[in-house]
Motif scaffolding. Structure first.
Motif, PDB file in Angstrom:
ATOM      1  N   VAL A  18       0.824  -1.215   0.000  1.00  0.00           N
ATOM      2  CA  VAL A  18       0.000   0.000   0.000  1.00  0.00           C
ATOM      3  C   VAL A  18       0.853   1.258   0.000  1.00  0.00           C
ATOM      4  CG1 VAL A  18      -1.727   1.304   1.281  1.00  0.00           C
ATOM      5  CG2 VAL A  18      -1.875  -1.179   1.195  1.00  0.00           C
ATOM      6  N   ALA A  19       1.817   1.360   0.918  1.00  0.00           N
ATOM      7  CA  ALA A  19       2.618   2.577   1.044  1.00  0.00           C
ATOM      8  C   ALA A  19       3.395   2.857  -0.239  1.00  0.00           C
ATOM      9  CB  ALA A  19       3.569   2.461   2.233  1.00  0.00           C
ATOM     10  N   SER A 317       7.077   0.724  10.009  1.00  0.00           N
ATOM     11  CA  SER A 317       6.098   0.452   8.956  1.00  0.00           C
ATOM     12  C   SER A 317       4.896   1.387   9.063  1.00  0.00           C
ATOM     13  CB  SER A 317       5.650  -1.011   9.014  1.00  0.00           C
ATOM     14  OG  SER A 317       4.974  -1.288  10.220  1.00  0.00           O
ATOM     15  N   ILE A 321       3.834   4.282   6.274  1.00  0.00           N
ATOM     16  CA  ILE A 321       2.493   4.379   5.685  1.00  0.00           C
ATOM     17  C   ILE A 321       1.923   5.785   5.887  1.00  0.00           C
ATOM     18  CG2 ILE A 321       0.108   3.556   5.906  1.00  0.00           C
ATOM     19  CD1 ILE A 321       1.290   0.815   6.647  1.00  0.00           C
ATOM     20  N   ALA A 325       0.863   8.228   2.916  1.00  0.00           N
ATOM     21  CA  ALA A 325      -0.540   8.637   2.872  1.00  0.00           C
ATOM     22  C   ALA A 325      -0.685  10.149   2.988  1.00  0.00           C
ATOM     23  CB  ALA A 325      -1.318   7.958   3.998  1.00  0.00           C
ATOM     24  N   LEU A 370      -7.324  -1.366   2.105  1.00  0.00           N
ATOM     25  CA  LEU A 370      -6.323  -0.432   2.601  1.00  0.00           C
ATOM     26  C   LEU A 370      -5.962  -0.726   4.053  1.00  0.00           C
ATOM     27  CD1 LEU A 370      -7.118   3.195   1.351  1.00  0.00           C
ATOM     28  CD2 LEU A 370      -5.174   1.774   0.759  1.00  0.00           C
ATOM     29  N   ASP A 371      -4.702  -0.536   4.387  1.00  0.00           N
ATOM     30  CA  ASP A 371      -4.284  -0.579   5.784  1.00  0.00           C
ATOM     31  C   ASP A 371      -5.043   0.479   6.575  1.00  0.00           C
ATOM     32  OD1 ASP A 371      -1.949  -1.250   7.864  1.00  0.00           O
ATOM     33  OD2 ASP A 371      -2.197   0.923   7.783  1.00  0.00           O
ATOM     34  N   ALA A 374      -3.370   3.973   6.748  1.00  0.00           N
ATOM     35  CA  ALA A 374      -3.433   4.636   5.441  1.00  0.00           C
ATOM     36  C   ALA A 374      -4.853   5.084   5.121  1.00  0.00           C
ATOM     37  CB  ALA A 374      -2.925   3.684   4.359  1.00  0.00           C
TER      38      ALA A 374
END
Length: 468
Positions: A18-19, A317, A321, A325, A370-371, A374
């Motif tokens: 994602v990031a 981590s 992110i 974001a 999505l996380d 984020a």
């Protein structure tokens, strides 16, 4: 706008993290359109993580890791067995109660699932429960972690929405209680239908001992009140009450009193203004070290080092992110994407309740892809202005957003709780997903109550003067 969002979605679909997907999409948009010089991008990246509330993130993560290695999870589990293990479906009820207590320490669903969830799944399997049932109830109860205070998603949301984190913490208590009751009711229904029995004999002595430990913990605020009424300052009263509790625990060797004190110290300290939510994270770490090194003496320098390195890895981590974001969300605003989305939503409805229903559907989908960190960082600048315009309280909106994203953690393709429990239970992701499905019923019921009955969320912080 189509380039920014399209590139991000394509990268996500092909399996890019994602990031990195957000970074690449943002970089490509900047190269093609040249909307800002490089220095502005760097400033936005730094601004994304340069926040006092974000200091709580590594400390809450560290506190959760320390609680796991200090043996606190095992003591909480034993306490919950003594309290509710005699009910039908006893270990499933223990699973839920254990998560409620542990959530007052860690603030994350992953810490709950990986910590006390590991013990609970093994115990339920050893007592003859189907492994799918053990995984399902563990997954559902893990969502309580970020709803009960403290909560890492609330910290991120409070920072993004400029909302009191203390108000968010207090707002999560009653919704957490509603979720707990609905889950325990679900266990009772399933236990009746499947013929689950109790998993611990009804032992009056153990039940009284567990109840006594609860009363000893409740003695702490009572002692503070008595001492302050007697003329001592608040600080001295708290220290004296804490010293009394430690002395009682040392004298009678209670099983879980000190562990149960963790939520009391954190919530009580914030309520009395002893420390801010960010400082509460530091207090949680100090208390965890006290339990592991002094009270229980289960912590070694090797395990302490491991917890520290795990915390560094997780924090890095999370902040990576948040950085990605922040740039992505800023470009959504610059490209007018946020305004276009806002106009599109308002063209469909200007009714607050219909809007909240649409938000629930949208966030449930977003939560699957999505996380959580984020998603909050990206979605808040888009949806919160609309919510405020329609008269939705930002604290109420924060609860709705967090619960939706927690439910998203239970679904593929990016549900982290799903993957953690799949690994712990040695089940395929597909079987784990199917096992979780029945337990979504109480979660969706809780979501409906929290969304459409705002008083459940807002009553407590309003009574405490944290919001008007």
């Amino acid at each position: 706008m189509s380039l920014l969002i399209g590139c991000f979605l394509v990268l996500m679909l092909v399996g890019v993290p994602v990031a990195i997907s957000m970074f690449v999409a943002s970089g490509l948009y900047l190269v093609v359109y040249g909307v800002a010089p490089d220095i502005i991008v760097a400033q936005r990246m730094i601004a994304g993580v340069e926040s006092f509330p974000l200091l709580a993130v590594p400390f809450f993560i560290l506190a959760g890791n320390l609680m796991n290695i200090a043996g606190v999870t095992g003591r909480i589990y034993s306490f919950a067995v003594a309290l509710v293990g005699w009910m039908k479906g006893g270990l499933a009820q223990v699973n839920i109660l254990g998560s409620v207590i542990f959530s007052g320490m860690s603030g994350t669903a992953l810490a709950d699932a990986a910590g006390i969830g590991t013990i609970e799944i093994k115990a339920m399997r050893d007592h003859g429960y189907p492994v799918e049932a053990a995984v399902g109830v563990t997954a559902a109860s893990a969502t309580l972690g970020p709803i009960f205070p403290p909560s890492l998603p609330f910290v991120i949301y409070g920072m993004m929405a400029n909302v009191s984190i203390g108000a968010l913490f207090m707002a999560g208590i009653l919704p957490g209680v509603v979720m707990t009751l609905l889950m325990m009711l679900t266990v009772a229904v399933i236990a009746y239908r499947r013929g689950w029995g109790s998993d611990a004999p009804f032992d009056t002595r153990k039940l009284l001992a567990a109840s006594l430990e609860v009363l000893v913990v409740l003695l702490f605020p009572l002692a503070v009140w008595v001492l302050t009424r007697a003329g001592l300052s608040l600080n001295l009263s708290v220290l004296a009450a804490l010293a009394l509790l430690v002395a009682l625990d040392w004298r009678y060797q209670f099983s879980a009193v000190m562990a149960l004190m963790t939520p009391m110290i954190l919530i009580g300290g914030m309520t009395m203004g002893w420390f801010t939510p960010t400082e509460a994270a530091v207090a949680a770490v100090i208390w965890s070290l006290f339990l592991g090194l002094v009270r229980y003496r289960t912590m070694t320098f090797a395990t302490l080092a491991k917890a520290s390195f795990d915390t560094i890895e997780t924090t890095a981590s999370v902040l990576f992110i948040v950085t990605a974001a922040s740039v992505f969300a800023w470009l959504l605003t610059v490209s007018q994407a946020a305004q276009l989305m806002s106009d599109a939503i308002l063209s469909v409805t200007d009714n607050k309740w219909v809007f909240l229903l649409l938000v629930n559907i949208l966030l449930l989908v977003i939560g699957c892809f999505l996380d959580t960190i984020a998603a909050i960082t990206i979605v808040v600048p888009i949806l919160l202005p609309i919510a405020l315009r329609l008269g939705v309280d930002p604290v109420h909106f924060g609860l709705i957003m967090t619960l939706n994203l927690m439910i998203g953690l239970l679904h593929p393709p990016l549900g982290m709780v799903l993957f953690v429990l799949s690994r712990v239970a040695k089940l395929s992701v597909e079987r784990t997903t199917v096992a979780i499905l029945p337990w979504l019923v109480p979660l969706f019921l809780a979501l409906l109550v929290i969304t459409f009955v705002p008083v459940v969320t807002l009553w407590l912080p309003t009574q405490m003067g944290l919001i008007r």
